[in-house]
Motif scaffolding. Structure first.
Motif, PDB file in Angstrom:
ATOM      1  N   ARG A  82      41.573  -4.678  15.487  1.00 27.20           N
ATOM      2  CA  ARG A  82      42.864  -5.140  14.981  1.00 27.20           C
ATOM      3  C   ARG A  82      43.867  -5.313  16.113  1.00 27.20           C
ATOM      4  O   ARG A  82      44.616  -6.289  16.142  1.00 27.20           O
ATOM      5  N   TYR A  83      43.871  -4.391  17.060  1.00 30.01           N
ATOM      6  CA  TYR A  83      44.849  -4.461  18.145  1.00 30.01           C
ATOM      7  C   TYR A  83      44.416  -5.418  19.254  1.00 30.01           C
ATOM      8  O   TYR A  83      45.238  -6.154  19.805  1.00 30.01           O
ATOM      9  N   MET A  84      43.162  -5.408  19.594  1.00 27.45           N
ATOM     10  CA  MET A  84      42.704  -6.123  20.786  1.00 27.45           C
ATOM     11  C   MET A  84      42.097  -7.489  20.482  1.00 27.45           C
ATOM     12  O   MET A  84      41.778  -8.252  21.388  1.00 27.45           O
ATOM     13  N   ASN A  85      41.886  -7.766  19.213  1.00 26.71           N
ATOM     14  CA  ASN A  85      41.313  -9.048  18.797  1.00 26.71           C
ATOM     15  C   ASN A  85      39.896  -9.250  19.339  1.00 26.71           C
ATOM     16  O   ASN A  85      39.431 -10.384  19.500  1.00 26.71           O
ATOM     17  N   GLN A  86      39.242  -8.175  19.663  1.00 22.38           N
ATOM     18  CA  GLN A  86      37.834  -8.189  20.060  1.00 22.38           C
ATOM     19  C   GLN A  86      37.279  -6.796  19.845  1.00 22.38           C
ATOM     20  O   GLN A  86      38.021  -5.815  19.753  1.00 22.38           O
ATOM     21  N   SER A  87      35.960  -6.693  19.748  1.00 18.54           N
ATOM     22  CA  SER A  87      35.344  -5.385  19.510  1.00 18.54           C
ATOM     23  C   SER A  87      35.336  -4.563  20.787  1.00 18.54           C
ATOM     24  O   SER A  87      35.541  -5.084  21.892  1.00 18.54           O
ATOM     25  N   MET A  88      35.100  -3.265  20.645  1.00 19.83           N
ATOM     26  CA  MET A  88      35.009  -2.393  21.821  1.00 19.83           C
ATOM     27  C   MET A  88      33.854  -2.823  22.714  1.00 19.83           C
ATOM     28  O   MET A  88      33.957  -2.781  23.943  1.00 19.83           O
ATOM     29  N   PHE A  89      32.751  -3.244  22.102  1.00 23.67           N
ATOM     30  CA  PHE A  89      31.599  -3.691  22.889  1.00 23.67           C
ATOM     31  C   PHE A  89      31.929  -4.948  23.679  1.00 23.67           C
ATOM     32  O   PHE A  89      31.569  -5.069  24.864  1.00 23.67           O
ATOM     33  N   GLU A  90      32.645  -5.882  23.058  1.00 22.80           N
ATOM     34  CA  GLU A  90      33.038  -7.105  23.771  1.00 22.80           C
ATOM     35  C   GLU A  90      33.983  -6.783  24.925  1.00 22.80           C
ATOM     36  O   GLU A  90      33.869  -7.349  26.012  1.00 22.80           O
ATOM     37  N   TYR A  91      34.912  -5.852  24.682  1.00 19.83           N
ATOM     38  CA  TYR A  91      35.826  -5.455  25.756  1.00 19.83           C
ATOM     39  C   TYR A  91      35.050  -4.803  26.903  1.00 19.83           C
ATOM     40  O   TYR A  91      35.331  -5.061  28.081  1.00 19.83           O
ATOM     41  N   LEU A  92      34.091  -3.947  26.572  1.00 20.67           N
ATOM     42  CA  LEU A  92      33.279  -3.298  27.596  1.00 20.67           C
ATOM     43  C   LEU A  92      32.537  -4.327  28.443  1.00 20.67           C
ATOM     44  O   LEU A  92      32.523  -4.246  29.683  1.00 20.67           O
ATOM     45  N   LEU A  93      31.922  -5.316  27.809  1.00 21.38           N
ATOM     46  CA  LEU A  93      31.207  -6.351  28.553  1.00 21.38           C
ATOM     47  C   LEU A  93      32.163  -7.139  29.452  1.00 21.38           C
ATOM     48  O   LEU A  93      31.858  -7.405  30.621  1.00 21.38           O
TER      49      LEU A  93
END
Length: 311
Positions: A230-241
């Protein structure tokens, strides 16, 4: 170019000087290797004026599609990022300043009466300025004044910049309702996002599980995933990659490690998978990126040498 941030997402950069804590800079999204600036925060206020093109500017969980002639207020200590909108480049003016340039000294009337309730408001992480509303248009005009002052450098430049910033603040004070807040739910969620991002930045080279990330904020896996999305507009996994790819850029530019070694250092067990993710994000392979940056560096050194020969 890459933005320098620490493990808490704070930007490591001097925004002006102690004597005059204002930084006026001209940026272009294409200057950044990833086509935009990553999530970060700083204790200074940032005012942005779009000079050309479009930008998708995100502050916490709010996304603005800013066009030429529009602007944005980004409050102190809030997470923000910006990227190309519909693949178009964007040039913009950034005016970053510490609030004390306006209030003078701690506990002054200016700080207590006119500023603190806005600086500490969870409802005012950002304000968008468009020419459609008269007071927002006046803010944009004052940003245009700062732009011209920085280009012409009159004898009273600093005085006039401070006056323009005070006039902008007056417009915000008079036209925006700020809600006093302590540690609101919004503030708690923002802090949770920061903890997750900090953990990723400390451990990106290791294997990271969803359970570990959720444990940082004491939520279940599904709730932590929903919050981050909701905050980042991407999943944690996508952010990690994305973060692993960003960390690999410096290694590709400045080290002699091969792609397999770099992939391992930034947390990719499979170099082939790293190359696929890299190409999806950067539009080229790691080797193509390394070759292009080496060519750019040689061209820059050659141009600098040629300029020096005429001195």
């Amino acid at each position: 170019m890459q933005l320098k941030i620490d493990q808490e997402q704070k930007e490591i950069k001097s925004h002006g000087s102690y004597e005059f804590p204002v930084l006026i800079s001209y940026e272009r999204l294409s200057y950044f290797d990833t086509g935009g600036f990553p999530w970060h925060w700083h204790p200074e206020i940032e005012l942005t004026l779009i000079l050309s093109g479009d930008m998708a500017y995100q502050v916490n969980d709010s996304i603005y599609c800013l066009k030429e002639g529009e602007g944005l207020f980004c409050n102190t200590n809030v997470l923000h990022s910006g990227h190309k909108y519909q693949s178009s480049d964007c040039s913009y003016l950034s005016v970053t300043f510490h609030p004390r340039i306006l209030y003078g000294y701690s506990s002054s009337v200016m700080q207590n009466k006119y500023m603190n309730h806005i600086l500490k408001s969870s409802s005012l992480a950002s304000i968008c300025f468009t020419p459609k509303e008269s007071w927002r248009k006046r803010v944009l005009e004052k940003l245009g004044v700062i732009h011209r002052l920085d280009q012409t450098h009159p004898a009273s430049e600093e005085i006039q910049i401070q006056i323009a910033l005070l006039q902008i603040w007056q417009e915000i004070y008079e036209h925006v309702e700020a809600k006093e807040s302590g540690y609101s739910e919004n503030g708690r969620d923002t802090e949770r996002i920061r903890r997750i991002m900090e953990y990723i930045q400390k451990h990106y080279g290791e294997k990271i599980t969803l359970e570990e990330l959720a444990g940082q904020v004491h939520l279940c896996r599904s709730e932590s995933c929903r919050l981050f999305k909701r905050y980042m507009n991407q999943s944690m996994f996508e952010y990690l990659l994305d973060y692993r790819v960003e960390r690999s850029l410096e290694l590709l530019r400045q080290s002699s490690l091969d792609v397999t070694q770099i992939a391992g250092q930034v947390g990719f067990e499979n170099p082939g998978y790293y190359s696929r993710i890299f190409k999806r994000k950067m539009g080229c392979t790691p080797l193509e990126y390394r070759k292009s940056r080496n060519t750019d560096a040689k061209g820059y050194k050659k141009a600098a040498t040629e300029r020096g020969s005429f001195l």
